[in-house]
Write a protein that holds these residues in place. Structure first.
Motif, PDB file in Angstrom:
ATOM      1  N   SER A 140       0.810  -1.216   0.000  1.00  0.00           N
ATOM      2  CA  SER A 140       0.000   0.000   0.000  1.00  0.00           C
ATOM      3  C   SER A 140       0.848   1.272   0.000  1.00  0.00           C
ATOM      4  O   SER A 140       0.325   2.356  -0.260  1.00  0.00           O
ATOM      5  CB  SER A 140      -0.927   0.017   1.208  1.00  0.00           C
ATOM      6  N   GLU A 141       2.132   1.135   0.282  1.00  0.00           N
ATOM      7  CA  GLU A 141       2.971   2.320   0.315  1.00  0.00           C
ATOM      8  C   GLU A 141       4.420   1.934   0.061  1.00  0.00           C
ATOM      9  O   GLU A 141       4.884   0.881   0.486  1.00  0.00           O
ATOM     10  CB  GLU A 141       2.850   3.011   1.685  1.00  0.00           C
ATOM     11  N   LYS A 142       5.134   2.827  -0.639  1.00  0.00           N
ATOM     12  CA  LYS A 142       6.565   2.645  -0.844  1.00  0.00           C
ATOM     13  C   LYS A 142       7.233   4.003  -0.725  1.00  0.00           C
ATOM     14  O   LYS A 142       6.769   4.973  -1.315  1.00  0.00           O
ATOM     15  CB  LYS A 142       6.853   2.042  -2.210  1.00  0.00           C
ATOM     16  N   LYS A 143       8.316   4.038   0.031  1.00  0.00           N
ATOM     17  CA  LYS A 143       9.000   5.301   0.283  1.00  0.00           C
ATOM     18  C   LYS A 143      10.450   5.185  -0.131  1.00  0.00           C
ATOM     19  O   LYS A 143      11.136   4.207   0.187  1.00  0.00           O
ATOM     20  CB  LYS A 143       8.907   5.652   1.771  1.00  0.00           C
ATOM     21  N   GLU A 144      10.927   6.201  -0.853  1.00  0.00           N
ATOM     22  CA  GLU A 144      12.331   6.294  -1.208  1.00  0.00           C
ATOM     23  C   GLU A 144      12.758   7.743  -1.004  1.00  0.00           C
ATOM     24  O   GLU A 144      12.441   8.626  -1.796  1.00  0.00           O
ATOM     25  CB  GLU A 144      12.571   5.856  -2.655  1.00  0.00           C
ATOM     26  N   GLY A 145      13.453   7.973   0.115  1.00  0.00           N
ATOM     27  CA  GLY A 145      13.875   9.328   0.426  1.00  0.00           C
ATOM     28  C   GLY A 145      12.676  10.234   0.658  1.00  0.00           C
ATOM     29  O   GLY A 145      11.810   9.936   1.465  1.00  0.00           O
ATOM     30  N   ARG A 146      12.595  11.329  -0.079  1.00  0.00           N
ATOM     31  CA  ARG A 146      11.481  12.273   0.085  1.00  0.00           C
ATOM     32  C   ARG A 146      10.259  11.881  -0.745  1.00  0.00           C
ATOM     33  O   ARG A 146       9.227  12.565  -0.679  1.00  0.00           O
ATOM     34  CB  ARG A 146      11.945  13.667  -0.329  1.00  0.00           C
ATOM     35  N   PHE A 147      10.357  10.821  -1.525  1.00  0.00           N
ATOM     36  CA  PHE A 147       9.287  10.426  -2.440  1.00  0.00           C
ATOM     37  C   PHE A 147       8.555   9.195  -1.910  1.00  0.00           C
ATOM     38  O   PHE A 147       9.182   8.203  -1.538  1.00  0.00           O
ATOM     39  CB  PHE A 147       9.855  10.135  -3.830  1.00  0.00           C
ATOM     40  N   THR A 148       7.224   9.276  -1.891  1.00  0.00           N
ATOM     41  CA  THR A 148       6.388   8.183  -1.412  1.00  0.00           C
ATOM     42  C   THR A 148       5.256   7.941  -2.386  1.00  0.00           C
ATOM     43  O   THR A 148       4.618   8.887  -2.858  1.00  0.00           O
ATOM     44  CB  THR A 148       5.799   8.507  -0.027  1.00  0.00           C
ATOM     45  N   ILE A 149       5.004   6.656  -2.689  1.00  0.00           N
ATOM     46  CA  ILE A 149       3.804   6.282  -3.436  1.00  0.00           C
ATOM     47  C   ILE A 149       2.822   5.683  -2.439  1.00  0.00           C
ATOM     48  O   ILE A 149       3.172   4.775  -1.671  1.00  0.00           O
ATOM     49  CB  ILE A 149       4.097   5.230  -4.524  1.00  0.00           C
ATOM     50  N   SER A 150       1.580   6.169  -2.498  1.00  0.00           N
ATOM     51  CA  SER A 150       0.486   5.555  -1.754  1.00  0.00           C
ATOM     52  C   SER A 150      -0.425   4.864  -2.752  1.00  0.00           C
ATOM     53  O   SER A 150      -0.781   5.457  -3.779  1.00  0.00           O
ATOM     54  CB  SER A 150      -0.295   6.610  -0.967  1.00  0.00           C
ATOM     55  N   PHE A 151      -0.793   3.617  -2.461  1.00  0.00           N
ATOM     56  CA  PHE A 151      -1.560   2.815  -3.416  1.00  0.00           C
ATOM     57  C   PHE A 151      -2.820   2.294  -2.757  1.00  0.00           C
ATOM     58  O   PHE A 151      -2.770   1.698  -1.674  1.00  0.00           O
ATOM     59  CB  PHE A 151      -0.685   1.659  -3.925  1.00  0.00           C
ATOM     60  N   ASN A 152      -3.964   2.512  -3.393  1.00  0.00           N
ATOM     61  CA  ASN A 152      -5.254   2.037  -2.894  1.00  0.00           C
ATOM     62  C   ASN A 152      -5.858   1.129  -3.962  1.00  0.00           C
ATOM     63  O   ASN A 152      -6.465   1.594  -4.928  1.00  0.00           O
ATOM     64  CB  ASN A 152      -6.174   3.212  -2.580  1.00  0.00           C
ATOM     65  N   LYS A 153      -5.685  -0.182  -3.771  1.00  0.00           N
ATOM     66  CA  LYS A 153      -6.116  -1.137  -4.786  1.00  0.00           C
ATOM     67  C   LYS A 153      -7.633  -1.149  -4.953  1.00  0.00           C
ATOM     68  O   LYS A 153      -8.144  -1.215  -6.081  1.00  0.00           O
ATOM     69  CB  LYS A 153      -5.623  -2.531  -4.414  1.00  0.00           C
ATOM     70  N   SER A 154      -8.379  -1.054  -3.889  1.00  0.00           N
ATOM     71  CA  SER A 154      -9.845  -1.140  -3.981  1.00  0.00           C
ATOM     72  C   SER A 154     -10.417   0.073  -4.710  1.00  0.00           C
ATOM     73  O   SER A 154     -11.397  -0.026  -5.442  1.00  0.00           O
ATOM     74  CB  SER A 154     -10.471  -1.253  -2.598  1.00  0.00           C
ATOM     75  N   ALA A 155      -9.793   1.232  -4.517  1.00  0.00           N
ATOM     76  CA  ALA A 155     -10.251   2.447  -5.184  1.00  0.00           C
ATOM     77  C   ALA A 155      -9.616   2.623  -6.557  1.00  0.00           C
ATOM     78  O   ALA A 155     -10.005   3.531  -7.303  1.00  0.00           O
ATOM     79  CB  ALA A 155      -9.947   3.660  -4.316  1.00  0.00           C
ATOM     80  N   LYS A 156      -8.655   1.778  -6.886  1.00  0.00           N
ATOM     81  CA  LYS A 156      -7.895   1.874  -8.137  1.00  0.00           C
ATOM     82  C   LYS A 156      -7.283   3.264  -8.291  1.00  0.00           C
ATOM     83  O   LYS A 156      -7.439   3.934  -9.327  1.00  0.00           O
ATOM     84  CB  LYS A 156      -8.782   1.506  -9.326  1.00  0.00           C
ATOM     85  N   GLN A 157      -6.597   3.675  -7.220  1.00  0.00           N
ATOM     86  CA  GLN A 157      -5.947   4.986  -7.223  1.00  0.00           C
ATOM     87  C   GLN A 157      -4.553   4.865  -6.624  1.00  0.00           C
ATOM     88  O   GLN A 157      -4.289   4.016  -5.761  1.00  0.00           O
ATOM     89  CB  GLN A 157      -6.771   5.995  -6.404  1.00  0.00           C
ATOM     90  N   PHE A 158      -3.650   5.728  -7.085  1.00  0.00           N
ATOM     91  CA  PHE A 158      -2.336   5.815  -6.472  1.00  0.00           C
ATOM     92  C   PHE A 158      -1.836   7.249  -6.587  1.00  0.00           C
ATOM     93  O   PHE A 158      -2.264   7.994  -7.480  1.00  0.00           O
ATOM     94  CB  PHE A 158      -1.344   4.810  -7.068  1.00  0.00           C
TER      95      PHE A 158
END
Lengths: 113, 114
Positions: free
Chosen positions: A55-73
């Motif tokens: 649901s989340e991946k962080k690299e330094g100052r950059f983060t991806i948030s992923f919501n599979k049920s809502a099909k959004q990131f």
């Protein structure tokens, strides 16, 4: 038909602030979601990527948030710097066939000093 | 190690003229792609190749042809250029299989069709 919708089209953030860019997808067969960063006159370059099993991946100052049920990131840039000023593209890749990327329309980020 | 290179960097064509864009990669990648980038539309796939001697159509293939005679090169041809083909063209490559899905992009070719 646009399979990956990206917003906003442009974004102005003050130095030190948080930049947030959102994407939504339709195809449930997508299995890889990268973000690319592009500076003027250059080709896109991979910034960070995520797979739908987290649901989340962080690299330094950059983060991806992923919501599979809502099909959004979304991409979050913490402590935004003027050097982050660029165009950002979200993308998605299917798990069959050509394995090419389907890109969003891009967000032009400007970080003011 | 130059990565992905593209020639030419910029070109102006008149309607009806033909030209070939060259993409070269030195990473021994199997997969290669041609995209076009237009304002507000992101990058759209024109053609792609999964190996030497193979090519396939992407989202917007009309008016373009491609060839992959050598593994390291992927050529994009415009037989009869039209103003609608004014765009920035990017080539990309990636490895086959493995964990990494990263596509590596070239610097782009800016094409203006008058």
């Amino acid at each position: 038909q646009q399979q990956v919708k990206q917003s906003p089209q442009s974004l102005i953030v003050q130095k030190g602030g948080i930049s947030i860019i959102n994407c939504a997808y339709e195809n449930t067969a997508f299995d890889y979601f990268p973000w690319y960063q592009q500076f003027p006159g250059k080709g896109p370059a991979l910034l960070i990527a995520i797979r739908p099993d987290v649901s989340e991946k962080k690299e330094g100052r950059f983060t991806i948030s992923f919501n599979k049920s809502a099909k959004q990131f979304s991409l979050h840039i913490m402590d935004s710097q003027p050097g982050d000023s660029a165009t950002y593209f979200c993308a998605a890749k299917g798990n069959t066939g050509r394995r090419a990327l389907t890109f969003g329309s891009g967000t032009r980020l400007q970080v003011q000093p | 190690n130059a990565g992905v290179t593209q020639t030419p960097k910029f070109r102006v064509l008149k309607t009806g003229q033909s030209m070939t864009l060259l993409c070269a990669q030195d990473m021994n990648h199997e997969y290669m792609y041609w995209y076009r980038q237009d304002p507000g539309m992101g990058l759209r796939l024109i053609h792609y190749s999964v190996g030497e001697g193979t090519t396939a159509k992407g989202e917007v293939p009309d008016g373009y042809n491609v060839s992959r005679l050598k593994k390291q090169n992927f050529l994009l041809g415009l037989e009869s250029a039209a103003p609608s083909q004014t765009s920035v063209y990017f080539c990309a490559s990636r490895n086959q299989g493995g964990i990494s899905e990263t596509q590596y992009f070239g610097p782009g070719t800016r094409l203006l069709v008058l």
